[in-house]
Scaffold this motif. Sequence first.
Motif, short mmCIF file in Angstrom:
data_model
loop_
_atom_site.label_atom_id
_atom_site.label_comp_id
_atom_site.label_asym_id
_atom_site.label_seq_id
_atom_site.Cartn_x
_atom_site.Cartn_y
_atom_site.Cartn_z
N GLU A 1 124.04 11.98 -33.51
CA GLU A 1 123.45 12.36 -32.28
C GLU A 1 121.90 11.76 -32.17
N PRO A 2 121.41 11.52 -30.74
CA PRO A 2 120.25 10.79 -30.75
C PRO A 2 119.12 11.69 -31.30
N LYS A 3 118.01 11.10 -31.91
CA LYS A 3 117.01 11.71 -32.36
C LYS A 3 116.15 12.71 -31.33
N LYS A 4 116.04 13.85 -31.54
CA LYS A 4 115.05 14.74 -30.40
C LYS A 4 113.73 14.47 -30.98
N ALA A 5 112.87 14.81 -30.00
CA ALA A 5 111.34 15.05 -30.21
C ALA A 5 110.97 16.18 -30.88
N VAL B 1 104.96 16.87 -24.69
CA VAL B 1 103.86 16.37 -24.02
C VAL B 1 102.94 17.34 -24.12
N GLU B 2 103.10 18.73 -23.70
CA GLU B 2 102.16 19.60 -23.55
C GLU B 2 101.48 19.96 -24.98
N GLN B 3 102.67 19.98 -26.08
CA GLN B 3 102.24 20.39 -27.37
C GLN B 3 101.37 19.35 -27.91
N TYR B 4 101.47 18.07 -27.72
CA TYR B 4 100.37 17.14 -28.12
C TYR B 4 99.08 17.14 -27.52
N LEU B 5 99.16 17.51 -26.00
CA LEU B 5 97.83 17.89 -25.51
C LEU B 5 97.00 19.07 -25.92
N ALA B 6 97.80 19.78 -26.39
CA ALA B 6 97.18 21.05 -27.05
C ALA B 6 96.54 20.89 -28.36
N ASP B 7 97.11 19.75 -29.17
CA ASP B 7 96.57 19.40 -30.34
C ASP B 7 96.32 17.85 -30.60
N ARG B 8 95.18 17.55 -30.04
CA ARG B 8 94.42 16.08 -29.97
C ARG B 8 94.56 15.42 -31.24
N LEU C 1 96.74 15.77 -33.48
CA LEU C 1 98.28 15.29 -33.98
C LEU C 1 98.54 14.25 -33.02
N MET C 2 97.96 14.30 -31.86
CA MET C 2 98.38 13.27 -30.74
C MET C 2 97.86 12.11 -31.32
N ASN C 3 96.54 11.98 -31.58
CA ASN C 3 95.92 10.66 -32.02
C ASN C 3 96.70 10.34 -33.23
N LYS C 4 96.96 11.00 -34.25
CA LYS C 4 97.46 10.49 -35.48
C LYS C 4 99.03 9.99 -35.17
N LYS C 5 99.70 10.41 -34.21
CA LYS C 5 100.99 10.00 -33.75
C LYS C 5 100.93 8.62 -33.13
N VAL C 6 99.95 8.52 -32.17
CA VAL C 6 99.77 7.31 -31.22
C VAL C 6 99.41 6.37 -32.28
N GLU C 7 98.62 6.51 -33.06
CA GLU C 7 98.10 5.67 -34.18
C GLU C 7 99.22 4.84 -35.04
N GLU C 8 100.01 5.94 -35.55
CA GLU C 8 101.42 5.75 -36.39
C GLU C 8 102.33 4.73 -35.53
N ASN D 1 110.76 3.16 -29.36
CA ASN D 1 111.60 4.17 -28.54
C ASN D 1 111.87 5.57 -29.08
N ASP D 2 111.07 5.84 -30.12
CA ASP D 2 111.07 7.14 -30.89
C ASP D 2 110.47 8.14 -29.75
N PRO D 3 111.17 9.25 -29.67
CA PRO D 3 111.03 10.25 -28.67
C PRO D 3 109.57 10.73 -29.00
N ASP D 4 109.13 11.08 -30.45
CA ASP D 4 107.92 11.46 -30.51
C ASP D 4 106.78 10.51 -30.03
N CYS D 5 106.94 9.36 -30.46
CA CYS D 5 106.12 8.37 -29.81
C CYS D 5 105.90 8.20 -28.45
N ILE D 6 106.97 8.40 -27.72
CA ILE D 6 106.96 8.39 -26.23
C ILE D 6 106.15 9.56 -25.76
N ASN D 7 106.54 10.76 -26.40
CA ASN D 7 105.62 11.97 -25.97
C ASN D 7 104.16 11.94 -26.21
#
Length: 97
Positions: free
Chosen positions: A23-27, A31-38, A40-47, A57-63
């Motif tokens: 199955e394709p990987k799910k996030a 987006v709202e969870q990343y906005l609530a925890d900046r 976590l969002m910044n760490k993932k964007v940097e990664e 094309n990783d779902p979490d990177c897109i979000n």
Amino acid sequence: MKLTVLASIIAGIAIGATGCSHEPKKAQYTVEQYLADRDLMNKKVEECANNPGELRNDPDCINARAAASKDSWGSLRDRPPVGLNSPASTEGPSSQE
């Protein structure tokens, strides 16, 4: 001997088929969870920015990128009017010389 070869071929096909039906990987976060925890969002964007070849094309990177974009601009509904219909300025070069 023919039976052994046939069994090996069938086993190979069965193993190969199971590898193709994942199955394709799910996030993990929305987006709202990343906005609530900046943090976590910044760490993932940097990664994701550090390894775009694998994670583009990783779902979490897109979000995370969508959340960062939304965070930097905010909602257009929350922004003040741009003021494009304001009267022209009276300052500037004069037409009389």
